[in-house]
Scaffold this active site. Structure first.
Site: not given
Ligand SMILES: NC(=O)c1nn(CC2CCNCC2)c2c1CCc1cnc(N=C3C=CCC=C3)nc1-2
Length: 327
Positions: A44, A61, A112, A114, A157, A161, A175
């Protein structure tokens, strides 16, 4: 893959004004302006996106259908969607799934956003957390784990991160692509103490998934048992890392890291607070049935909440409190 994401289509009702109607029509990618890439995984890609009708920001995503089918990941996508839907009404502690849609090639999860990113970013920025900061975020993480495990959802997991911070710096687990969802009849007290009563621990015939080396539990490595206690092991690793700056088990490659885990080859740095050390030692236990919290019944980890490490935590109001400044 299409079935995995398909959701009942909400047909627009004629009673709504045209302005309102868009709120009830199935979204498509055309309803969003896609911005920066915020995450890139095996299956993804996650983008920051803005809804053109409301101006609201989301994390979308995007999964390539062909890639998912070719790599037999359809079940993982379905589990992720099911877990996120099961957690939608939990007010705190998780990113939210607002909607899904698909086109010819891709599946889209509108989640959402973050705004303050990964907990790992803050650990690395300040080196390690002061005890009051660690205590606050470990408490929020425990409350989120309680809600997730009470619904039979095992993340598998958990790591800094995947622990995000919202615009008010409150914790959100993200995630869910690696989750295991226990069957309803197996949503019993967390990991049983009675060896034969392992039915709430799901034994997988073959190792279908292993998390990130530094945080993976020995039970997941050795006897391929998926239990909530796998997440409690990761909790122990995350507490250690918040306070020392690094995870307890680390080596030059994953195989050597796995060896250290199975030999319990780790030590506490000088000055590691005694109560935090005691809690970590009660979570990093090889036998998953003997980890603190594994014998707790009901929907809370009372035996963990009662640990002296959490002295002063207001469990009922923490989500409404202003988080301590990370410095
Ligand atoms: N794989 C996911 O579902 C997912 N991946 N990300 C970003 C990843 C970046 C590396 N570490 C794990 C998360 C997200 C989501 C859920 C939904 C989600 C919501 N907000 C953010 N916000 C971020 C803001 C700044 C840097 C990284 C993420 N990120 C995600």
């Amino acid at each position: 893959a299409s079935q995995a994401a398909a959701a009942p289509v909400q047909t627009p009702t004629s009673t709504h004004s045209s302005k309102e109607t868009y709120r009830h029509t199935k979204r498509t990618a055309k309803d969003y302006i896609f911005g920066k890439l915020i995450g890139d995984g095996c299956y993804s890609t996650v983008f920051l996106a803005k809804d053109i009708h409301t101006g609201k920001e989301y994390a979308i995503k995007v999964c390539e259908k062909s890639h998912i089918v070719r790599n037999q990941k359809v079940q993982y996508i379905k589990r992720e969607k099911d877990a996120l839907n099961m957690l939608f009404n939990v007010p705190h502690g998780f990113v939210k799934l607002y909607c899904t849609f698909q086109d010819e090639e891709r599946l889209y999860f509108v989640l959402s956003y973050a705004k303050n990113g990964e907990l790992l970013h803050y650990i690395n920025k300040v080196g390690s957390f002061e005890l009051n900061v660690a205590k606050f975020y470990v408490a929020e993480l425990l409350l989120a784990l309680e809600k997730m495990h009470a619904k039979g959802i095992i993340h598998r997991d958990l790591k800094p991160e995947n622990i995000l911070l919202d615009e008010n710096m409150h914790l959100q687990i993200a995630d869910f692509g690696t989750v295991k969802i226990l069957e309803p009849e197996k949503i019993k007290s967390p990991t049983p103490t009675v060896p034969e009563d392992q039915d709430s621990a799901v034994r997988s015939r073959k190792i279908s998934f292993v998390g990130t080396a530094q945080y993976v539990s020995p039970d997941l490595l050795q006897n391929r048992v998926d239990t909530r206690a796998s997440d409690l092991w990761a909790l122990g690793c995350i507490i250690y890392q918040m306070i020392s700056g690094l995870p307890p088990f680390r080596a030059s490659n994953d195989f050597l890291t796995f060896q250290k885990i199975q030999k319990m080859d780790y030590e506490f740095p000088e000055g590691f607070p005694a109560e935090a050390k005691d809690l970590v030692e009660k979570l990093l236990v090889l036998d998953h049935t003997k980890r603190l919290g594994s014998s707790d019944t009901g929907d809370t980890y009372e035996s963990i909440r009662r640990h002296p490490f959490f002295e002063g935590i207001d469990w009922e109001n923490i989500w409404e409190q202003t988080p301590p400044k990370i410095s």
